[in-house]
Design an enzyme around this catalytic site. Structure first.
Site, PDB file in Angstrom:
ATOM      1  N   GLY A  63       0.286  -1.039  -0.139  1.00 23.35           N
ATOM      2  CA  GLY A  63       0.136   0.075   0.266  1.00 23.35           C
ATOM      3  C   GLY A  63       0.103   1.107   0.287  1.00 23.35           C
ATOM      4  O   GLY A  63       0.809   2.277  -0.091  1.00 23.35           O
ATOM      5  N   GLN A  64       1.641   1.126   0.011  1.00 22.68           N
ATOM      6  CA  GLN A  64       2.802   2.892   0.799  1.00 22.68           C
ATOM      7  C   GLN A  64       3.900   2.610  -0.741  1.00 22.68           C
ATOM      8  O   GLN A  64       4.342   3.379  -0.526  1.00 22.68           O
ATOM      9  CB  GLN A  64       3.820   2.378   1.626  1.00 22.68           C
ATOM     10  CG  GLN A  64       2.789   2.266   3.253  1.00 22.68           C
ATOM     11  CD  GLN A  64       2.670   2.961   3.219  1.00 22.68           C
ATOM     12  OE1 GLN A  64       2.242   4.767   2.524  1.00 22.68           O
ATOM     13  NE2 GLN A  64       0.184   3.386   3.328  1.00 22.68           N
TER      14      GLN A  64
ATOM     15  N   ASP B  39       2.194   1.474  10.724  1.00 23.69           N
ATOM     16  CA  ASP B  39       1.844  -0.036   9.771  1.00 23.69           C
ATOM     17  C   ASP B  39       2.795  -0.293  10.418  1.00 23.69           C
ATOM     18  O   ASP B  39       3.796  -1.127   9.131  1.00 23.69           O
ATOM     19  CB  ASP B  39       2.368   0.290   8.304  1.00 23.69           C
ATOM     20  CG  ASP B  39       1.894  -0.699   7.013  1.00 23.69           C
ATOM     21  OD1 ASP B  39       0.799  -1.360   7.988  1.00 23.69           O
ATOM     22  OD2 ASP B  39       1.975  -0.407   6.823  1.00 23.69           O
TER      23      ASP B  39
END
Length: 741
Positions: A426-427, A541
């Site tokens: 996601g990053q 995260d």
């Protein structure tokens, strides 16, 4: 409830009458009938003696006065094909209930086929009706049963049509298994009880064999009268005899230019024409050559050059021409160029190349200017100017941080080749890069979605670059000349903790000592980020996929793409929720309020993974245990924690340590953030479990004195929190970065 059973019989008998192959070839009579209606008849099939394959009456056909073709006694043939199959019509079975007497009546049919035929697996056994059970039983060399059930108490709607509602279909046997056999349908319905609900739209039940794809069920038409269709196409496999090609040898009836193949569906063999030939491979005259030049199946660019030959063709060029294969795989005749024409061609070509080179050079220069302008635009857009100011303010001697060019990043990643991708999430996407000094780095293509956050992004990048902790992946530099910033990190060799626990790349052989040490290192790192930096950093995260392991299995916390800096005057701040399902703090998810307890929750999930070897989120577990936190909670509550602890971890010597570690994990994952301990306290508790450690990194007190501190604060003799034993961020006055707070 008394069940009225209506049992009817559909029997298909195979009378096997196999005779030894006749030695030598058989020549059918010249006057044999070759058509019946619109169906062409070819050997080994035939009508009348001397026209079909001798010694096997299975191939004897009958053509009646209506020009319908039959095999056996009453099986109508509708089609032959080239793959040793034929299509026949079989009458469907029906069983109806009399409205007045409430009694059932059915039909019984019998089919007799020759031993060279058997059912193809392309057929489907089909039942049409409500509240009916159809059974197909065979017996012989191998017993076999199949069947299906159809249930409904009202006429199905169009959007309700599916297998098992109003009709059902199931696969049937491979043909060779039922050379002797019969089939039986048992239809079990209590018509007296379902009369009012079913009989009105479904007075009859039908069962039949049908070739796959040849029957589409309609609830409005088929449940009442099956659209008045009485018979359906059924596929039969056939072959010659019961010998293989090797066994048949010279007695095979395969004609010239044909090849013998063992049947794949039943005993015996079949014949096929060789490539370049067509015709009837069973006929003694054999297969005939195909004239590709006439039927235009050649690849000669000029049809006039096509010359047919036995089993193929050639493209013949006139004298003085050469045959070449074009890019379109066609054969073309070309005439050699004369020297004069060659010179003229070369002059023209050179002139064209000079012109083309000039155009390309101009385009290249224009593109270079545009690319340079775009790189400058991206550099400013991503905060490049601000970054240079920040570095100069801090002082280049106080920060080990490099700004890379786009070209150097392309070279390092081999043009962002897919083979260089280390991971995607996601990053952003992470690539393996090789710098000019042959050092290996990890290059992450960050995703900076909100341009209003550029100031904060640059500020956080400067702070993160100054983290000099042995258990944090070092940020070495960045490239801002691309649409999305590229962050350059040190390269860690041995994959992620997730790979070691759940992946196939590594042998999952982490011992309890390894796992406890990794947990201590990660907890200490998070505590350092929360407490020892001048500006507290919340990772946001934390998960096993973001914990890397080097060759010594030392933990390295990575991926700060979602991390946030907490201002000195705030304990929490409101942000857009980011994180990974399974690790995401439920309180942060529902409120959007971020604080260091969000990392504590995520770490608790990681600790549970280390203890159990289970994934944080697994949809294969029961509904209430899909989330590892719930799985752990239910196991603890039911006093069966030992069942979910990884077998490579638990032993008699460390049972007490594991129970304490499980308790720490449970307290870290409490729903309310205020009830969770701080990472500093978690680090103390975990280090107290290590048999090799006699004094905790975070306190001067003994281990026994610290075991009760989970949930409280750790205070030194001077009344300040301690951070001894951890690397610190470099001392930079302008950012007020110290070893601890």
């Amino acid at each position: 409830m008394k069940l009225q059973e209506g049992v009817s019989l559909v029997a298909i008998f195979f009378s096997l009458a196999y005779t030894q192959l006749v030695k030598g070839q058989h020549q059918p009579r010249d006057d044999c009938q070759t058509k019946c209606g619109n169906i062409k008849i070819e050997y080994p099939f035939g009508i009348a003696s001397g026209c079909y394959y001798p010694g096997d009456d299975s191939f004897n056909l009958t053509c009646d006065e209506k020009e319908k073709l039959f095999i056996g006694i009453n099986v109508e043939v509708v089609n032959f094909n080239d793959s040793a199959q034929l299509s026949v019509l079989f009458y469907r079975f029906s069983e109806c209930i009399d409205e007045q007497s409430n009694e059932t009546n059915g039909t019984a049919l019998e089919y007799q086929l020759g031993g060279s035929f058997s059912f193809s697996s392309k057929n489907k056994f089909t039942l049409v009706g409500c509240n009916a059970l159809a059974l197909l039983n065979t017996f012989g060399k191998q017993n076999y049963s199949t069947g299906c059930l159809s249930l409904c108490d009202s006429q199905p709607e169009a959007n309700e049509i599916r297998n098992g509602v109003g009709f059902c279909q199931t696969d049937v046997f491979d043909g060779y298994k039922v050379q002797f056999g019969s089939a039986r349908l048992a239809n079990q319905i209590n018509h007296s009880l379902v009369y009012t609900s079913v009989y009105q739209f479904n007075p009859c039940t039908y069962a039949f064999l049908v070739e796959d794809g040849k029957f589409d069920f309609s609830a409005t038409e088929d449940l009442r009268d099956l659209r008045n269709v009485t018979d359906f196409p059924v596929a039969l496999d056939w072959s010659i005899g019961n010998q293989t090609c090797e066994q048949a040898g010279s007695t095979s009836i395969c004609g010239g230019n044909s090849t013998c193949f063992d049947s794949t569906t039943r005993p015996g063999y079949v014949c096929k024409c060789k490539g370049g030939y067509h015709g009837n491979p069973y006929h003694p005259d054999g297969c005939q050559d195909i004239d590709e030049c006439i039927i235009d199946t050649h690849n000669c660019s000029d049809p006039k050059t096509c010359k047919n030959k036995d089993g193929g063709f050639d493209c013949k060029c006139p004298s003085g021409y050469n045959l070449i294969t074009t890019i379109h795989s066609t054969m073309k005749c070309t005439r050699p160029e004369y020297i004069r024409r060659t010179q003229s061609f070369l002059v023209t070509t050179i002139g064209f190349l000079v012109l083309l080179l000039a155009v390309i050079s101009t385009q290249h220069a224009t593109k270079h200017r545009k690319d340079a302008k775009l790189r400058r635009q991206f550099f400013e857009q991503n905060g490049g100017g601000m970054l240079i100011q920040q570095i100069s303010r801090v002082g280049s001697s106080n920060i080990d941080f490099k700004i890379f060019t786009e070209e150097s990043m392309k070279e390092a990643t081999n043009g962002y080749d897919e083979s260089r991708i280390l991971g995607q999430g996601g990053q952003g996407t992470v690539y393996k890069g090789i710098l000019p000094d042959n050092s290996t780095v990890a290059i992450k293509k960050a995703r900076l979605g909100d341009r209003s956050q550029v100031d904060q992004f640059v500020h956080e990048m400067i702070v993160l670059s100054q983290i000099n902790h042995r258990n944090v992946v070092k940020l070495l530099g960045c490239c801002l000349e691309t649409e999305f910033p590229l962050l350059v990190y040190e390269f860690i060799t041995s994959g992620t903790l997730f790979d070691h626990l759940h992946g196939s790349m590594f042998d999952s052989s982490l011992t309890w000592e390894h796992r406890l040490r990794i947990a201590i290192e990660v907890a200490g790192t998070l505590a350092y980020l929360h407490s020892a930096a001048s500006v507290p950093i919340i990772h946001r995260d934390v998960k096993t996929a973001n914990i890397l392991l080097d060759e010594n299995l030392t933990a390295k916390v990575a991926d700060f793409g979602a991390s946030k800096l907490i201002p000195m005057d705030k304990e929490q701040l409101t942000t857009m929720v980011q994180g990974t399902l399974g690790y995401l703090d439920p309180e942060y998810y529902t409120t959007g309020l971020l604080n260091e307890k969000s990392d504590v929750y995520s770490f608790g999930v990681v600790l549970m993974e280390l203890l159990s070897g289970e994934k944080a989120l697994c949809f294969e577990r029961p509904e209430t245990s899909k989330h590892l936190v719930s799985y752990f909670a239910s196991a603890t509550k039911e006093n069966r924690l030992h069942e979910i602890i990884d077998g490579q971890v638990m032993n008699e010597d460390n049972e007490r340590e594991i129970q304490k570690a499980a308790r720490i994990a449970a307290e870290c994952t409490r729903i309310m953030g205020e009830e969770r301990p701080r990472m500093k306290e978690v680090a103390v508790e975990l280090e107290s479990l290590s048999v090799k450690t006699t004094k905790h990194k975070w306190s001067d007190q003994n281990l026994e004195e610290n075991e009760h501190l989970l949930g409280g604060h750790i205070v030194s003799a001077q009344g300040h929190t301690s951070s001894r034993g951890y690397d610190s961020i470099k001392n930079v006055a302008s950012f007020d970065i110290e070893a601890g707070r």
